[in-house]
Write a protein that holds these residues in place. Sequence first.
Motif, PDB file in Angstrom:
ATOM      1  N   LYS A  75      31.292  43.311  49.306  1.00 38.54           N
ATOM      2  CA  LYS A  75      31.570  43.761  47.945  1.00 38.54           C
ATOM      3  C   LYS A  75      33.054  43.583  47.633  1.00 38.54           C
ATOM      4  CE  LYS A  75      31.464  47.848  44.968  1.00 38.54           C
ATOM      5  NZ  LYS A  75      31.149  49.289  44.884  1.00 38.54           N
ATOM      6  N   MET A  76      33.934  43.947  48.591  1.00 39.64           N
ATOM      7  CA  MET A  76      35.368  43.819  48.387  1.00 39.64           C
ATOM      8  C   MET A  76      35.762  42.347  48.192  1.00 39.64           C
ATOM      9  SD  MET A  76      38.435  45.066  50.949  1.00 39.64           S
ATOM     10  CE  MET A  76      37.992  43.853  52.205  1.00 39.64           C
ATOM     11  N   LEU A  77      35.161  41.439  48.967  1.00 36.63           N
ATOM     12  CA  LEU A  77      35.479  40.016  48.861  1.00 36.63           C
ATOM     13  C   LEU A  77      34.991  39.447  47.529  1.00 36.63           C
ATOM     14  CD1 LEU A  77      34.583  38.881  52.487  1.00 36.63           C
ATOM     15  CD2 LEU A  77      36.872  39.083  51.509  1.00 36.63           C
ATOM     16  N   LEU A  78      33.812  39.879  47.076  1.00 36.51           N
ATOM     17  CA  LEU A  78      33.307  39.407  45.781  1.00 36.51           C
ATOM     18  C   LEU A  78      34.215  39.855  44.647  1.00 36.51           C
ATOM     19  CD1 LEU A  78      29.435  39.949  46.097  1.00 36.51           C
ATOM     20  CD2 LEU A  78      30.690  37.794  46.153  1.00 36.51           C
ATOM     21  N   GLU A  79      34.726  41.088  44.734  1.00 36.87           N
ATOM     22  CA  GLU A  79      35.648  41.571  43.708  1.00 36.87           C
ATOM     23  C   GLU A  79      36.924  40.740  43.707  1.00 36.87           C
ATOM     24  OE1 GLU A  79      36.092  45.652  44.732  1.00 36.87           O
ATOM     25  OE2 GLU A  79      34.260  46.293  43.694  1.00 36.87           O
ATOM     26  N   GLY A  80      37.372  40.340  44.906  1.00 43.33           N
ATOM     27  CA  GLY A  80      38.558  39.493  44.999  1.00 43.33           C
ATOM     28  C   GLY A  80      38.339  38.119  44.392  1.00 43.33           C
ATOM     29  N   LEU A  81      37.107  37.619  44.468  1.00 43.92           N
ATOM     30  CA  LEU A  81      36.768  36.330  43.870  1.00 43.92           C
ATOM     31  C   LEU A  81      36.406  36.456  42.394  1.00 43.92           C
ATOM     32  CD1 LEU A  81      34.517  34.881  46.726  1.00 43.92           C
ATOM     33  CD2 LEU A  81      36.830  34.135  46.125  1.00 43.92           C
ATOM     34  N   ASP A  82      36.403  37.696  41.888  1.00 43.65           N
ATOM     35  CA  ASP A  82      36.062  37.975  40.492  1.00 43.65           C
ATOM     36  C   ASP A  82      34.673  37.444  40.155  1.00 43.65           C
ATOM     37  OD1 ASP A  82      36.436  39.038  37.988  1.00 43.65           O
ATOM     38  OD2 ASP A  82      37.421  37.248  37.182  1.00 43.65           O
ATOM     39  N   THR A  83      33.700  37.741  41.019  1.00 46.62           N
ATOM     40  CA  THR A  83      32.331  37.302  40.788  1.00 46.62           C
ATOM     41  C   THR A  83      31.389  38.352  41.370  1.00 46.62           C
ATOM     42  OG1 THR A  83      30.790  35.449  41.069  1.00 46.62           O
ATOM     43  CG2 THR A  83      32.191  35.990  42.948  1.00 46.62           C
ATOM     44  N   ASP A  84      30.080  38.123  41.253  1.00 44.84           N
ATOM     45  CA  ASP A  84      29.103  39.014  41.872  1.00 44.84           C
ATOM     46  C   ASP A  84      28.103  38.177  42.659  1.00 44.84           C
ATOM     47  OD1 ASP A  84      27.147  38.030  40.038  1.00 44.84           O
ATOM     48  OD2 ASP A  84      27.791  39.513  38.570  1.00 44.84           O
ATOM     49  N   ALA A  85      27.192  38.826  43.374  1.00 42.34           N
ATOM     50  CA  ALA A  85      26.284  38.108  44.260  1.00 42.34           C
ATOM     51  C   ALA A  85      25.391  37.136  43.493  1.00 42.34           C
ATOM     52  CB  ALA A  85      25.443  39.111  45.058  1.00 42.34           C
ATOM     53  N   ASP A  86      24.837  37.571  42.353  1.00 47.13           N
ATOM     54  CA  ASP A  86      23.970  36.689  41.564  1.00 47.13           C
ATOM     55  C   ASP A  86      24.719  35.458  41.078  1.00 47.13           C
ATOM     56  OD1 ASP A  86      21.394  38.142  41.441  1.00 47.13           O
ATOM     57  OD2 ASP A  86      22.579  39.689  40.466  1.00 47.13           O
ATOM     58  N   GLU A  87      25.914  35.689  40.558  1.00 43.52           N
ATOM     59  CA  GLU A  87      26.719  34.575  40.044  1.00 43.52           C
ATOM     60  C   GLU A  87      27.113  33.631  41.168  1.00 43.52           C
ATOM     61  OE1 GLU A  87      30.350  34.060  36.840  1.00 43.52           O
ATOM     62  OE2 GLU A  87      30.423  35.744  38.244  1.00 43.52           O
ATOM     63  N   LEU A  88      27.439  34.196  42.330  1.00 41.20           N
ATOM     64  CA  LEU A  88      27.854  33.376  43.462  1.00 41.20           C
ATOM     65  C   LEU A  88      26.729  32.443  43.895  1.00 41.20           C
ATOM     66  CD1 LEU A  88      30.218  32.990  45.520  1.00 41.20           C
ATOM     67  CD2 LEU A  88      29.009  34.587  47.010  1.00 41.20           C
ATOM     68  N   ILE A  89      25.511  32.966  43.963  1.00 41.59           N
ATOM     69  CA  ILE A  89      24.368  32.150  44.389  1.00 41.59           C
ATOM     70  C   ILE A  89      24.008  31.115  43.336  1.00 41.59           C
ATOM     71  CG2 ILE A  89      21.891  32.226  44.908  1.00 41.59           C
ATOM     72  CD1 ILE A  89      22.379  34.910  46.277  1.00 41.59           C
ATOM     73  N   ASN A  90      24.036  31.509  42.063  1.00 43.96           N
ATOM     74  CA  ASN A  90      23.626  30.602  40.992  1.00 43.96           C
ATOM     75  C   ASN A  90      24.642  29.503  40.725  1.00 43.96           C
ATOM     76  OD1 ASN A  90      21.218  32.017  40.567  1.00 43.96           O
ATOM     77  ND2 ASN A  90      22.182  33.448  39.155  1.00 43.96           N
ATOM     78  N   LYS A  91      25.937  29.823  40.934  1.00 46.89           N
ATOM     79  CA  LYS A  91      26.982  28.822  40.656  1.00 46.89           C
ATOM     80  C   LYS A  91      26.977  27.682  41.670  1.00 46.89           C
ATOM     81  CE  LYS A  91      30.713  31.165  38.157  1.00 46.89           C
ATOM     82  NZ  LYS A  91      32.108  31.661  38.269  1.00 46.89           N
ATOM     83  N   LYS A  92      26.661  28.014  42.912  1.00 49.31           N
ATOM     84  CA  LYS A  92      26.721  27.075  44.025  1.00 49.31           C
ATOM     85  C   LYS A  92      28.153  26.699  44.401  1.00 49.31           C
ATOM     86  CE  LYS A  92      22.312  26.907  44.597  1.00 49.31           C
ATOM     87  NZ  LYS A  92      21.727  27.617  45.745  1.00 49.31           N
ATOM     88  N   SER A  93      29.002  26.430  43.401  1.00 46.92           N
ATOM     89  CA  SER A  93      30.408  26.144  43.709  1.00 46.92           C
ATOM     90  C   SER A  93      31.256  26.435  42.478  1.00 46.92           C
ATOM     91  CB  SER A  93      30.604  24.689  44.141  1.00 46.92           C
ATOM     92  OG  SER A  93      30.392  23.807  43.064  1.00 46.92           O
ATOM     93  N   PHE A  94      32.499  26.823  42.708  1.00 50.62           N
ATOM     94  CA  PHE A  94      33.446  27.023  41.617  1.00 50.62           C
ATOM     95  C   PHE A  94      34.858  26.946  42.174  1.00 50.62           C
ATOM     96  CE2 PHE A  94      32.479  31.179  43.334  1.00 50.62           C
ATOM     97  CZ  PHE A  94      33.696  31.834  43.379  1.00 50.62           C
ATOM     98  N   LEU A  95      35.824  26.790  41.281  1.00 53.42           N
ATOM     99  CA  LEU A  95      37.222  26.645  41.697  1.00 53.42           C
ATOM    100  C   LEU A  95      37.932  27.977  41.602  1.00 53.42           C
ATOM    101  CD1 LEU A  95      38.240  23.255  40.029  1.00 53.42           C
ATOM    102  CD2 LEU A  95      37.734  23.683  42.432  1.00 53.42           C
ATOM    103  N   LEU A  96      38.696  28.298  42.622  1.00 51.48           N
ATOM    104  CA  LEU A  96      39.529  29.496  42.643  1.00 51.48           C
ATOM    105  C   LEU A  96      40.972  29.037  42.510  1.00 51.48           C
ATOM    106  CD1 LEU A  96      39.750  32.580  43.138  1.00 51.48           C
ATOM    107  CD2 LEU A  96      39.932  32.082  45.577  1.00 51.48           C
TER     108      LEU A  96
END
Length: 415
Positions: A75-96
Amino acid sequence: LTFKVGNYDEEFDTLIPVETPLYYLSRNNKNTATYSEEIRVLYVALTRARDHLIISSSVQLKKDGTCSNPKGFFKMLLEGLDTDADELINKKSFLLENVLIFLKDYKDNIQKKVFFRVEVISTDELGTGLSLESRKLNEIQSFEHILEPVSTRINNEQYSASKLMTFENDKTSYLKRYIFGLTNEDIEKDTKSHKTDTTDELIGTLAGSLIHKVLEQINDWIDITGKIKETEFDEIITGAVQGENRAIHKKLRDRIDKECRNVISTKLLKSLIGKVYGAETEYSMLLPFGDNVIIAKIDMIIENNNGDFEVWDWKTNRVDKPSDKELLAKKYSLQMKTYAYFMMLNNPEKPKYYARLLFTRLASTVAEESHWTRLFEWTKEELLSFGEELKAKIIAVSKFTKNPWKDSINLTNVR
């Protein structure tokens, strides 16, 4: 004294172990230290990656196909990436993308800005081509690639601006909140037990908390001109109230509505509405500080009409006369200076830095800026020297936390 004691039970003719207060505190401190150490080890592991960083975790799928809320470090790492679990799985990839500021020399304030761009790749399907035996063998061999053992030290603590301020102003409140673990509302009830429940709600921590929740969503209930969007405003107040899971007195809801409207109607907000709309709210900052970490959550950061940054902090305290406001300004000065120190490190090119307390109870259409707010101002040099002062305060807090009983403080109401 950090052990359980036996309490004789006549009915069952046996000794039942009972936790003493010191046993409870000792266990709580140990758990806190263990958690801080786990965060430190995770930080070491994450920052050792040179080319690729692989993070694995698991989530549970709900009946509707969405992910349940993650917990713990994931949860802490997802907050650092400014995303959530659903978005992370659906996006497949994104730029930080971001800019990091490295403070290479503290005293001379020599800084280096580094722009980084990292592709985050997400997958919910791990390779299954290997046999179970082969995967187990690879897991065993992977341990051979650890560069060196991680030494264990339980000395990483987290300090917030509010925590340091509480310690400096009232060690008894610090003891109750940060050592005994009482909430602000618990402390409020303890210190104002002689007043009625309605009065407590109106002037206590609960009212302040709810007003903060509404003001932190200010961009959702005003438009670019500062006009209140009535439907959204009412929904946000309702959501804040319902989030308390308790019956809320109508007078308290009326106070929330009135104070938030008064804030928007002030001359200050009207003159800066273009800056307020879209400004950063509930802005979290983290600063590694020696062996420890200082954290801050700022209510709002705006750029004023002179192009300077201001830290804004909403305060719902009761203020009956000008001297009350100055006493509160003195109380909150360390907190505000710490926020300004964070801003200075993030924006070192400015010659001056500002922080503002906004007392919502005094806000009104005719209120002048000086009547309902208190502005702090520091030069860059003053804030640079404040860094050493922060170090000394952290040392003092650490010593007190390890042995609070050595200090002569009022423990009459600590229970």
